[in-house]
Design an enzyme around this catalytic site. Structure first.
Site, short mmCIF file in Angstrom:
data_model
loop_
_atom_site.label_atom_id
_atom_site.label_comp_id
_atom_site.label_asym_id
_atom_site.label_seq_id
_atom_site.Cartn_x
_atom_site.Cartn_y
_atom_site.Cartn_z
N ARG A 90 12.88 -43.11 -3.23
CA ARG A 90 12.04 -43.69 -2.16
C ARG A 90 12.49 -43.25 -0.77
NH1 ARG A 90 14.19 -49.67 -3.65
NH2 ARG A 90 16.33 -49.44 -2.93
N HIS A 112 29.80 -34.05 -0.36
CA HIS A 112 28.44 -34.28 0.18
C HIS A 112 27.50 -33.20 -0.36
CE1 HIS A 112 25.17 -35.47 2.60
NE2 HIS A 112 25.77 -35.66 3.75
N ALA A 150 30.50 -38.38 7.09
CA ALA A 150 30.61 -36.98 6.70
C ALA A 150 31.62 -36.26 7.61
CB ALA A 150 29.25 -36.31 6.79
N PRO A 205 28.43 -43.58 3.56
CA PRO A 205 28.87 -42.61 4.59
C PRO A 205 27.87 -42.63 5.73
CG PRO A 205 27.88 -41.47 2.70
CD PRO A 205 27.96 -42.92 2.34
N LEU A 206 28.35 -42.83 6.95
CA LEU A 206 27.47 -42.96 8.12
C LEU A 206 28.03 -42.14 9.28
CD1 LEU A 206 26.94 -46.82 7.89
CD2 LEU A 206 25.15 -45.11 7.54
N GLY A 246 23.88 -48.63 3.83
CA GLY A 246 24.06 -47.87 5.07
C GLY A 246 23.80 -48.72 6.29
N HIS A 294 21.00 -34.38 1.10
CA HIS A 294 20.36 -34.37 2.42
C HIS A 294 20.17 -33.02 3.09
CE1 HIS A 294 21.65 -38.84 2.74
NE2 HIS A 294 20.53 -38.69 2.07
N TYR A 311 22.08 -30.33 3.28
CA TYR A 311 23.23 -29.59 3.81
C TYR A 311 23.64 -28.48 2.83
CZ TYR A 311 22.95 -33.26 7.23
OH TYR A 311 22.47 -34.09 8.20
N GLN A 332 34.12 -38.49 2.86
CA GLN A 332 33.00 -37.63 2.46
C GLN A 332 33.19 -36.24 3.07
OE1 GLN A 332 28.88 -37.89 3.97
NE2 GLN A 332 28.21 -38.10 1.85
N GLY A 346 20.09 -46.35 -0.69
CA GLY A 346 18.79 -46.04 -0.09
C GLY A 346 17.83 -47.19 -0.12
C1 LIG Z 1 23.39 -43.51 11.37
C2 LIG Z 1 23.34 -42.90 10.00
C3 LIG Z 1 24.24 -41.92 9.68
C4 LIG Z 1 24.25 -41.36 8.39
N1 LIG Z 1 25.21 -40.44 8.05
C5 LIG Z 1 25.32 -40.01 6.78
C6 LIG Z 1 26.42 -39.21 6.38
O1 LIG Z 1 27.32 -38.89 7.16
N2 LIG Z 1 26.46 -38.80 5.09
C7 LIG Z 1 25.49 -39.14 4.18
O2 LIG Z 1 25.58 -38.74 3.02
N3 LIG Z 1 24.46 -39.93 4.53
C8 LIG Z 1 24.37 -40.39 5.78
N4 LIG Z 1 23.36 -41.24 6.13
C9 LIG Z 1 22.51 -41.81 5.06
C10 LIG Z 1 23.10 -43.14 4.59
O3 LIG Z 1 24.35 -42.96 3.94
C11 LIG Z 1 22.15 -43.87 3.61
O4 LIG Z 1 21.95 -43.10 2.45
C12 LIG Z 1 20.81 -44.16 4.28
O5 LIG Z 1 21.02 -44.84 5.50
C13 LIG Z 1 19.93 -45.03 3.39
O6 LIG Z 1 20.58 -46.23 3.03
P1 LIG Z 1 20.25 -47.62 3.78
O7 LIG Z 1 18.79 -47.88 3.52
O8 LIG Z 1 21.16 -48.62 3.10
O9 LIG Z 1 20.54 -47.44 5.23
C14 LIG Z 1 23.29 -41.78 7.42
C15 LIG Z 1 22.36 -42.75 7.78
C16 LIG Z 1 22.38 -43.32 9.04
C17 LIG Z 1 21.39 -44.40 9.37
#
Ligand SMILES: Cc1cc2nc3c(=O)[nH]c(=O)nc-3n(C[C@H](O)[C@H](O)[C@H](O)COP(=O)(O)O)c2cc1C
Length: 371
Positions: A273, A181, A62, A29-30, A324, A184, A186, A104, A302
């Site tokens: 981490r 969700h 989200a 989810p991004l 992500g 983080h 929320y 999400q 992560g």
């Molecule tokens: C631009 C961006 C937006 C994100 N938005 C969400 C989100 O909407 N919901 C969520 O649970 N995590 C969100 N995250 C966290 C990511 O889902 C993910 O857990 C985090 O980037 C770590 O994973 P990665 O190392 O593969 O990027 C976001 C991260 C980034 C970079």
């Protein structure tokens, strides 16, 4: 062009409940802040379909469950008819390419200010403790938060119901399921974590009490759309948005064990981490105890790269690996992993801008690069 490598564990099929996945690489989810007026836009059709592969699982950004759920500009919702209708062509496009798409569902709680709230009211939370202003992801802007209003005990069922209705709407929009969700910092996390939750009613104090709201949401959503369509995301170790816990391992374990009762499809946990959302740090903690305690499918996220993801599957630390930033910057990520091809670098500056193309649908595919 890199040569095709033998089938790596990350790219083996997996049966996720009733969903037949062709590989284990999941779109995280991004949040993208391109849903003007909280309504998903037609440009999201291209964004999500670019990241769809046949039999691949995608988790949508989200998406707010109600008009009090918002805390960032131009993030989508799923509480109005207009929003549900706007999601439909996006979901259809993912399905047309054979993807499986979960929504999400989200409530920011106190990570908001009155500018995002109906009638300029205070954001709601488990607490009335305010958040300190925080520098936004671009490193320049500072997010200001309005001190929250602590929800009364008798108001909580209404918020649970908002999640239930949002889940129903997601199914109506065509999504295959929802991810709650709970990560983080929320709203759901604001109930779970003892750094935030200072309640004295049945939603505060003991670990059981702090997890009550999360589990009530899980139960309501599972009853509404079927447990086989429900996942939850948790980040017990993170302290993003001042939401740390004094015993994250106990919290993660308690949730993993409690979730078994509801038979939901998956539990998705963020690696210790990732103490903050952005930075990977060295850390002695592991999700293995939770992986072992939870009886359903286990997703991890992560800081994963190709190698790490392969190892996580090979060592049975997870069933699926969620990507992500790498998936954001590489729309054809599963293919690149298959070929062990070089990856595009992500551009952090464009993560949260409002442009319908830049930093969104303009990352090149492998073919484009070869040409
Ligand atoms: C631009 C961006 C937006 C994100 N938005 C969400 C989100 O909407 N919901 C969520 O649970 N995590 C969100 N995250 C966290 C990511 O889902 C993910 O857990 C985090 O980037 C770590 O994973 P990665 O190392 O593969 O990027 C976001 C991260 C980034 C970079």
């Amino acid at each position: 062009m890199a040569a095709e490598t033998p089938n790596i564990p990350l790219l083996t099929p997996y049966k996720l409940g009733k969903f037949d996945l062709s590989h284990r690489v999941v779109l995280a989810p991004l949040t993208r802040q391109r849903s003007y007026g909280n309504v998903p836009q037609p440009h999201a059709i291209l964004y999500y379909s670019q990241r769809t592969s046949k039999g691949g699982l995608l988790i949508a950004e989200a998406t707010g469950v109600s008009d009090t759920a918002q805390g960032y500009p131009e993030t989508p919702g799923i509480w109005t008819r207009e929003q549900v209708e706007a999601w439909k062509p996006i979901v259809d496009a993912v399905h047309a390419k054979g993807g499986i798409f979960f929504c999400q569902i989200w409530h920011v709680g106190r990570v908001s200010n009155q500018g995002f709230q109906p009638n300029g009211q205070a954001p709601i939370s488990s607490t009335d403790k305010p958040l300190m202003p925080q520098v936004r992801a671009n490193g320049i802007d500072v997010a200001q938060f309005t001190p929250p209003r602590r929800l009364r005990t008798d108001e909580i069922p209404q918020i649970v119901n908002d999640f239930r209705l949002a889940a129903r709407n997601a199914i109506e929009a065509g999504f295959d399921g929802v991810e709650i969700h709970g990560a983080h910092g929320y709203l759901i996390d604001q109930f779970m974590k003892d750094e935030v939750n200072d309640r004295t009613d049945q939603y505060g104090g003991s670990l059981e009490n702090r997890c009550r709201f999360a589990l009530e949401v899980v139960e309501a959503v599972a009853n509404e759309i079927g447990a086989d369509r429900v996942g939850i995301r948790l980040s017990p170790f993170a302290d993003y948005m001042e939401s740390g816990d004094s015993n994250p391992k106990a919290l993660g374990l308690h949730m993993a064990e409690s979730l078994n009762k509801y038979g939901i499809l998956y539990c998705h946990m963020v690696e210790p981490r990732m103490k903050t959302v952005w930075e990977k740090s060295k850390c002695p903690n592991s999700l293995l105890p939770m992986r072992k305690a939870f009886k359903g499918n286990f997703l991890v996220a992560g800081g994963y790269d190709r190698e790490d993801g392969i190892n996580a599957i090979a060592e049975n630390r997870a069933d699926l690996v969620v990507y992500g930033r790498l998936f954001l910057a590489n729309p054809d990520l599963p293919k690149r992993f298959k070929l062990n091809a070089p990856l595009n670098k992500y551009d952090r500056e464009t993560f949260y801008i409002l442009d319908p193309i830049v930093g969104y649908t303009d990352y090149p595919f492998l073919e484009d690069m070869a040409a």
